[in-house]
Design an enzyme around this catalytic site. Structure first.
Site, mmCIF file in Angstrom:
data_model
loop_
_atom_site.group_PDB
_atom_site.id
_atom_site.type_symbol
_atom_site.label_atom_id
_atom_site.label_comp_id
_atom_site.label_asym_id
_atom_site.label_seq_id
_atom_site.Cartn_x
_atom_site.Cartn_y
_atom_site.Cartn_z
ATOM 1 N N HIS A 70 1.083 -0.874 0.028
ATOM 2 C CA HIS A 70 0.133 -0.123 -0.304
ATOM 3 C C HIS A 70 1.027 0.842 -0.074
ATOM 4 C CE1 HIS A 70 -2.951 -3.066 1.723
ATOM 5 N NE2 HIS A 70 -3.657 -2.157 0.711
ATOM 6 N N GLU A 81 1.427 3.636 2.679
ATOM 7 C CA GLU A 81 1.719 3.494 3.978
ATOM 8 C C GLU A 81 3.663 3.567 4.050
ATOM 9 O OE1 GLU A 81 -2.040 0.750 4.238
ATOM 10 O OE2 GLU A 81 -0.597 -0.394 4.576
ATOM 11 N N HIS A 131 2.994 -2.726 6.713
ATOM 12 C CA HIS A 131 1.856 -2.056 6.721
ATOM 13 C C HIS A 131 1.981 -1.007 7.449
ATOM 14 C CE1 HIS A 131 -0.552 -4.045 3.529
ATOM 15 N NE2 HIS A 131 0.484 -5.150 3.862
ATOM 16 N N GLU A 181 1.747 -4.150 11.545
ATOM 17 C CA GLU A 181 0.797 -2.991 10.992
ATOM 18 C C GLU A 181 0.933 -1.819 12.229
ATOM 19 O OE1 GLU A 181 -2.065 -1.871 9.078
ATOM 20 O OE2 GLU A 181 -2.463 -4.101 8.512
#
Ligand code: GEM
Ligand code: ZN
Length: 376
Positions: free
Chosen positions: A167, A170, A260, A336
């Protein structure tokens, strides 16, 4: 005042700059996609000490429109040192103001990881960290996707894969990779030595260079979310994923980490493979061990907050973490990091930032070192 975004990872549209107290702006959606949330722009011609206000008027229609509450934008006078500016989400707009100490300032959704720094990072990896360029893929627009290998023992049996920034918005993900590559340059690191005795590392510092360069949040140049392409990767839509999958199938995978950032949750956390068909007790034990070791070593990490767990058999196997965990029957995580802050050790000046992302990358190597003997 001049506002620009025609540079690497720039993204903003100026709607009305006639009132410097409330400049009206909008984030531009990803090409061929409706997602937007990332912004990055430069403001020049400012009078230090005067107050300037900015309003991202379409924040309420963004991909994660609930993520703006509790979020503060980042700013920098030199594009190197970034700090948070108090921001408020009101009536669908994200508003922030600054009394600058310089005539120019950059604003962004998160401390950007530039393509220039990426090129430097690859050089560091090759020249100082003992990495080799194992293979190079090509993005849709022809940008290089470097797959680095760090192999210090020809007898090493385990293959550990880390990929980042599928992504493109990110950016913390490539900061994390910089931390990994910085640690690999250490010469007196017993944990690292133990890890590399038993495992080769395969690193993809940036999976989505087109999206990053274009200032996208979530997709590549075809509008494809790469983290939904792992059951259908194609040359036309997602060559970035196809390249890495082909390499994985040639090499094998014993541990996979997909790095991420999360827009909403103000904590570092992991998401695992619990919903995969065939998810085994062995994988569950490995996941638990990884999490408890990362906690125990004092990393900025926690397990109380995260995504809801998938029901057994209900995982979305188009995600990299699930697809790789299933195909290779290995420990596989999405890691994350927050766009906001890790509230367990909040820093209101910086929020979560590049430096903290780097440290997490280093800490994760310690966990890999402790677990490498038990991955199979
Ligand atoms: C997620 S990835 C995490 C979801 N994983 C599991 N196993 N439930 C995505 O791709 O939408 C979040 C992100 O983009 O960072
Ligand atoms: Zn993501």
């Amino acid at each position: 005042m001049k506002i620009s975004s025609n540079f690497d990872s720039g993204n903003i549209e100026v709607l009305d700059a006639s009132n410097p107290q409330q400049v009206l702006l909008a984030m531009r959606p990803d090409l061929n996609s409706h997602h937007f949330q990332w912004f990055h722009f430069k403001v020049e011609g400012l009078t230090p000490g005067q107050r300037y206000g900015f309003s991202l008027t379409n924040a309420g229609q963004s991909a994660y429109r609930h993520a703006w509450a509790g979020y503060n934008a980042v700013a920098s006078y030199d594009h190197s040192n970034w700090f948070r500016v108090p921001s408020r989400f009101e009536e669908g707009a994200l508003n922030f103001a600054i009394e600058p100490s310089a005539a120019q300032v950059w604003f962004a959704y998160f401390q950007p990881y530039s393509r220039a720094r990426h090129d430097w990072l690859i050089e560091q990896a090759l020249n100082k960290a003992g990495a080799e360029l194992f293979a190079t893929g090509k993005s849709l627009e022809g940008r290089a996707i470097q797959l680095l290998r760090v192999s210090r023992n020809p007898q090493a049996r385990r293959k550990i894969w880390l990929i980042a920034q599928q992504h493109p918005g990110e950016h913390m993900a490539e900061w994390f990779m910089e931390g990994v590559i910085e640690r690999l340059q250490k010469t007196d690191d017993a944990e690292l030595d133990a890890l590399l005795q038993q495992a080769d590392l395969y690193l993809v510092p940036n999976m989505n260079p087109d999206g990053a360069f274009r200032g996208h949040l979530r997709t590549n140049a075809a509008g494809q979310d790469l983290n939904r392409a792992w059951q259908s990767a194609s040359q036309a839509q997602s060559p970035e994923v196809l390249f890495v999958q082909q390499q994985m199938r040639a090499v094998g995978v014993d541990l996979f980490l997909d790095i991420h950032g999360d827009e909403e949750i103000p904590h570092v956390f992991t998401a695992g493979c619990e919903g995969n068909p065939g998810y085994s007790a062995r994988q569950e034990k490995l996941e638990e061990e990884f999490r408890s070791r990362l906690l125990a070593l004092g990393a900025e990490f926690q397990t109380a907050f995260g995504y809801p767990r998938d029901e057994p058999g209900q995982a979305n196997t188009t995600l990299a973490c699930n697809a790789v965990g299933m195909e290779f029957d290995c420990l596989s995580f999405t890691i994350e990091m927050p766009f906001k802050d890790h509230d367990d050790s909040a820093n209101p000046i910086t929020g979560w930032d590049g430096k903290r992302s780097m440290q997490l990358g280093k800490d994760v190597l310690s966990v890999a070192a402790a677990m490498v003997g038990g991955l199979r």
